[in-house]
Design an enzyme around this catalytic site. Structure first.
Site, PDB file in Angstrom:
ATOM      1  N   ASP A   1       0.819  -1.525   0.031  1.00  0.00           N
ATOM      2  CA  ASP A   1      -0.220  -0.479  -0.060  1.00  0.00           C
ATOM      3  C   ASP A   1       1.199   1.639   0.105  1.00  0.00           C
ATOM      4  O   ASP A   1       0.305   2.602   0.577  1.00  0.00           O
ATOM      5  CB  ASP A   1      -0.785  -0.059   1.432  1.00  0.00           C
TER       6      ASP A   1
ATOM      7  N   LYS B   1       1.725   1.674  -5.475  1.00  0.00           N
ATOM      8  CA  LYS B   1       2.102   1.203  -6.413  1.00  0.00           C
ATOM      9  C   LYS B   1       1.164   1.586  -7.650  1.00  0.00           C
ATOM     10  O   LYS B   1       2.077   1.223  -8.452  1.00  0.00           O
ATOM     11  CB  LYS B   1       2.275  -0.278  -6.320  1.00  0.00           C
TER      12      LYS B   1
ATOM     13  N   GLY C   1      -4.780  -4.356  -3.634  1.00  0.00           N
ATOM     14  CA  GLY C   1      -5.652  -3.669  -3.948  1.00  0.00           C
ATOM     15  C   GLY C   1      -4.712  -2.006  -3.960  1.00  0.00           C
ATOM     16  O   GLY C   1      -4.289  -1.365  -3.318  1.00  0.00           O
ATOM     17  N   HIS C   2      -4.651  -1.927  -5.910  1.00  0.00           N
ATOM     18  CA  HIS C   2      -4.209  -0.854  -6.212  1.00  0.00           C
ATOM     19  C   HIS C   2      -5.101   0.538  -6.650  1.00  0.00           C
ATOM     20  O   HIS C   2      -6.097   0.498  -7.596  1.00  0.00           O
ATOM     21  CB  HIS C   2      -2.845  -1.009  -7.056  1.00  0.00           C
TER      22      HIS C   2
ATOM     23  N   GLN D   1       1.999  -6.254  -3.079  1.00  0.00           N
ATOM     24  CA  GLN D   1       2.129  -6.422  -1.595  1.00  0.00           C
ATOM     25  C   GLN D   1       3.912  -5.791  -1.940  1.00  0.00           C
ATOM     26  O   GLN D   1       4.166  -4.978  -2.296  1.00  0.00           O
ATOM     27  CB  GLN D   1       2.586  -7.984  -1.396  1.00  0.00           C
TER      28      GLN D   1
HETATM   29  P1  GDP Z   1      -1.289   0.917  -3.141  1.00  0.00           P
HETATM   30  O1  GDP Z   1      -1.038  -0.608  -3.003  1.00  0.00           O
HETATM   31  O2  GDP Z   1       0.212   0.519  -3.572  1.00  0.00           O
HETATM   32  O3  GDP Z   1      -1.231   0.416  -5.145  1.00  0.00           O
HETATM   33  O4  GDP Z   1      -1.133   1.628  -3.044  1.00  0.00           O
HETATM   34  P2  GDP Z   1      -2.567   1.155  -1.884  1.00  0.00           P
HETATM   35  O5  GDP Z   1      -3.745   2.556  -3.567  1.00  0.00           O
HETATM   36  O6  GDP Z   1      -3.297  -0.799  -1.595  1.00  0.00           O
HETATM   37  O7  GDP Z   1      -2.712   2.844  -0.922  1.00  0.00           O
HETATM   38  C1  GDP Z   1      -2.282   3.965  -1.290  1.00  0.00           C
HETATM   39  C2  GDP Z   1      -3.559   5.181  -1.342  1.00  0.00           C
HETATM   40  O8  GDP Z   1      -3.116   6.226  -1.204  1.00  0.00           O
HETATM   41  C3  GDP Z   1      -4.605   5.622  -2.378  1.00  0.00           C
HETATM   42  O9  GDP Z   1      -5.308   5.520  -1.968  1.00  0.00           O
HETATM   43  C4  GDP Z   1      -4.012   6.477  -2.738  1.00  0.00           C
HETATM   44  O10 GDP Z   1      -5.213   6.447  -4.604  1.00  0.00           O
HETATM   45  C5  GDP Z   1      -3.260   7.730  -2.361  1.00  0.00           C
HETATM   46  N1  GDP Z   1      -2.546   8.430  -2.497  1.00  0.00           N
HETATM   47  C6  GDP Z   1      -1.082   7.332  -3.083  1.00  0.00           C
HETATM   48  N2  GDP Z   1       0.017   8.634  -3.264  1.00  0.00           N
HETATM   49  C7  GDP Z   1      -0.355   9.868  -2.162  1.00  0.00           C
HETATM   50  C8  GDP Z   1      -0.720  10.718  -2.161  1.00  0.00           C
HETATM   51  O11 GDP Z   1       0.995  11.319  -3.151  1.00  0.00           O
HETATM   52  N3  GDP Z   1      -0.590  11.336  -1.135  1.00  0.00           N
HETATM   53  C9  GDP Z   1      -2.067  11.711  -0.704  1.00  0.00           C
HETATM   54  N4  GDP Z   1      -2.591  11.527   0.391  1.00  0.00           N
HETATM   55  N5  GDP Z   1      -2.558   9.811  -0.944  1.00  0.00           N
HETATM   56  C10 GDP Z   1      -2.197   8.853  -2.202  1.00  0.00           C
HETATM   57  P1  IMO Z   2      -1.095  -4.181  -2.022  1.00  0.00           P
HETATM   58  O1  IMO Z   2      -1.083  -4.538  -3.566  1.00  0.00           O
HETATM   59  C1  IMO Z   2      -0.767  -4.643   2.465  1.00  0.00           C
HETATM   60  C2  IMO Z   2      -1.151  -8.836   3.744  1.00  0.00           C
HETATM   61  C3  IMO Z   2      -2.676  -9.244   4.486  1.00  0.00           C
HETATM   62  C4  IMO Z   2      -2.098 -10.338   5.558  1.00  0.00           C
HETATM   63  C5  IMO Z   2      -0.855 -10.733   4.958  1.00  0.00           C
HETATM   64  C6  IMO Z   2      -1.059 -12.257   3.870  1.00  0.00           C
HETATM   65  O2  IMO Z   2      -2.380  -3.825  -1.812  1.00  0.00           O
HETATM   66  O3  IMO Z   2      -0.095  -3.565  -1.268  1.00  0.00           O
HETATM   67  P2  IMO Z   2      -2.618 -12.640   2.781  1.00  0.00           P
HETATM   68  O4  IMO Z   2      -4.565 -12.569   1.535  1.00  0.00           O
HETATM   69  O5  IMO Z   2      -1.584 -12.351   1.133  1.00  0.00           O
HETATM   70  O6  IMO Z   2      -2.620 -14.125   2.135  1.00  0.00           O
HETATM   71  O7  IMO Z   2      -2.034 -11.517   3.595  1.00  0.00           O
HETATM   72  O8  IMO Z   2       0.120  -9.559   3.979  1.00  0.00           O
HETATM   73  N1  IMO Z   2      -1.116  -8.397   2.402  1.00  0.00           N
HETATM   74  C7  IMO Z   2      -1.431  -6.706   2.233  1.00  0.00           C
HETATM   75  N2  IMO Z   2      -0.979  -6.101   2.829  1.00  0.00           N
HETATM   76  N3  IMO Z   2      -0.962  -4.132   0.671  1.00  0.00           N
HETATM   77  C8  IMO Z   2      -1.362  -5.870   0.016  1.00  0.00           C
HETATM   78  O9  IMO Z   2      -0.626  -5.703  -1.416  1.00  0.00           O
HETATM   79  C9  IMO Z   2      -1.740  -6.459   0.340  1.00  0.00           C
HETATM   80  N4  IMO Z   2      -1.762  -8.128   0.312  1.00  0.00           N
HETATM   81  C10 IMO Z   2      -1.899  -8.859   0.996  1.00  0.00           C
HETATM   82  O10 IMO Z   2      -2.817  -8.175   5.137  1.00  0.00           O
HETATM   83  O11 IMO Z   2      -1.565  -8.989   6.286  1.00  0.00           O
HETATM   84 MG    MG Z   3      -2.698  -1.373  -1.810  1.00  0.00          MG
END
Ligand code: GDP
Ligand code: IMO
Ligand code: MG
Length: 421
Positions: A16, A19, A43-44, A224
């Site tokens: 998170d 990415k 979840g991206h 991840q």
């Molecule tokens: P990922 O799994 O690495 O793709 O990240 P996620 O999408 O799960 O979580 C990142 C969250 O932060 C998302 O809701 C993005 O829209 C948000 N985000 C990304 N870059 C920034 C930033 O620079 N500032 C803020 N406030 N939010 C951001």
């Molecule tokens: P993105 O790509 C954050 C965590 C789960 C748990 C552990 C194992 O959005 O960064 P699993 O379901 O993979 O067997 O769970 O890994 N986990 C993540 N945490 N971002 C993710 O993906 C994750 N995918 C799995 O919360 O701790």
């Molecule tokens: Mg994510």
């Protein structure tokens, strides 16, 4: 930054990090975007103007209409992929996707096993996403898995499914004392229909990448993060794949090649699920990061645990991944904090140590912090020079500590809220 050949977008922390956003930014100039591991536990998020896209399986490059590949290192839930394809198409985007024949398939019993195993672990539970990820990888390495190519062959699928279904039914019954919910006939009918819809996306991703890597721009999107890696993460509180950069070679299937590796580094640290987290904040600063950063899981909606940036972790992450660039994300979220801390040193029994290899050792470590003065980010800054002096001091410290240049600073979720250094 200049992008020639292959570029890996790697999560440097516990996932998170942003990415999805960075993939979306970088893929504008790419020809091919490849998801190489994990499944719909990811979840991206990609924000374009007022539109928000949340992808679990689809590479984030799809928003730019790029050719997207799902490599064989992924565990693919056909229900989820079909839903994502439809949603994207409904929003007027053409889906150009290729799925590798060797990609493992997640089936409904994997989700049931994931849930049952977590329930049994009780207060020791991993906190998985219950998307069936661990059980699907278990089948892969146990040589029982059903691959995309098998799913497309009706007879073979029926045969393999029969054996697997009976086996899982027994495990659920005899080990967990639970009656299986899905039925063999139900899966067969539903997944044959899904196979018919997904058949046209079959393609040799390994060959596609092999043929493109020296002539085109290929982006590898990981899911991840490094500390969720099955080997190098905080085992057993990890996922069941390799989110690290080096995994692209085995998970996609091309020879070791010189690649750029951009580390996505959140300006603080978050973690979803259980396991040790040394820089965690259970106070009002932690609440600030949750609320301002909107730190709620994209996949499960769970509140993310938050804490200070940990450079000891990042140093280890750099050693494993070989960062060529850093993308610092969510810097804006630190606005409003008078003082900002960064973990810079671990000691165990009075000795300075690197990030340890086991969670037992990790739990014995004490973190030392360096404190910085706060700063304000308005979200309107478009160049590095426009950042406040204190923000630059913070960023420079990260760069110097890791010895890696910062190429991107993200100051908001939107595409426009990005500084390319
Ligand atoms: P990922 O799994 O690495 O793709 O990240 P996620 O999408 O799960 O979580 C990142 C969250 O932060 C998302 O809701 C993005 O829209 C948000 N985000 C990304 N870059 C920034 C930033 O620079 N500032 C803020 N406030 N939010 C951001
Ligand atoms: P993105 O790509 C954050 C965590 C789960 C748990 C552990 C194992 O959005 O960064 P699993 O379901 O993979 O067997 O769970 O890994 N986990 C993540 N945490 N971002 C993710 O993906 C994750 N995918 C799995 O919360 O701790
Ligand atoms: Mg994510």
């Amino acid at each position: 930054m200049v992008h020639i050949g292959g570029l890996v977008i790697v999560g440097s922390q516990w996932g998170d990090e942003g990415k999805g956003k960075v993939t979306d930014i970088m893929c504008e100039k790419s020809d091919l975007v490849v998801r190489y591991q994990g499944g719909n536990n990811a979840g991206h998020t990609v924000v374009v103007g007022e539109e928000v896209f949340k992808f679990h399986l689809m590479p984030s490059g799809v928003v730019h209409g790029k050719k997207c590949c799902i490599a064989n290192g992924v565990v693919l839930d056909p229900r989820v992929l079909m839903k994502e394809i439809k949603e994207v198409q409904k929003r007027g985007i053409t889906v150009d996707i290729m799925i590798d024949p060797l990609t493992q398939i997640i089936l409904p019993y994997h989700n049931e096993l994931d849930g049952a195993s977590e329930k049994e672990l009780d207060d020791k539970k991993i906190g998985t996403t219950t998307r069936g990820i661990g059980p699907a990888y278990k089948d892969k390495y146990g040589r029982d898995g059903i691959r995309f190519i098998d799913l497309l062959d009706e007879k073979l699928f029926a045969k393999k499914l029969k054996k697997n279904y009976e086996h899982k039914k027994n495990i659920l019954d005899k080990i967990y004392g639970i009656e299986i919910e899905c039925t063999y006939e139900g899966i067969l009918e539903e997944y044959n229909a899904l196979a018919d819809k997904l058949r046209k996306y079959l393609g040799d991703v390994s060959k596609e990448v092999y043929d493109s890597i020296h002539t085109k721009k290929v982006l590898f999107e990981s899911a991840q993060g490094t500390f969720l890696d099955i080997s190098y993460g905080t085992y057993p509180y990890v996922t069941s794949s390799h989110p690290i950069s080096g995994a692209v070679f085995t998970d996609v299937g091309f020879p070791p090649t010189n690649l750029d590796v951009i580390a996505i580094v959140k300006a603080y640290t978050t973690r979803v699920g259980s396991g040790p987290f040394l820089c965690e904040l259970n106070d009002e600063v932690g609440d600030h990061l949750v609320n301002v950063g909107q730190e709620f899981g994209t996949t499960t909606g769970r509140k993310r645990r938050c804490g200070w940036l940990d450079l000891v972790m990042l140093k280890y992450s750099n050693r494993i991944n070989g960062f060529t660039d850093l993308a610092i994300t969510k810097l804006d979220v630190l606005t409003g904090l008078e003082k900002i801390k960064v973990g810079v040193k671990y000691t165990m029994d009075g000795e300075v140590v690197n990030f340890p290899l086991t969670i037992d050792q990790l739990e014995k470590c004490i973190v030392e912090y360096k404190e910085f003065d706060g700063f304000t980010i308005t979200g309107k800054e478009r160049t590095y020079d426009e950042l406040e002096e204190n923000a630059k001091i913070y960023l420079k410290f990260i760069e110097d500590y890791l010895g890696v240049k910062i190429s991107i600073v993200s100051i908001g979720p939107k595409r426009s809220e990005t500084i390319i250094v």
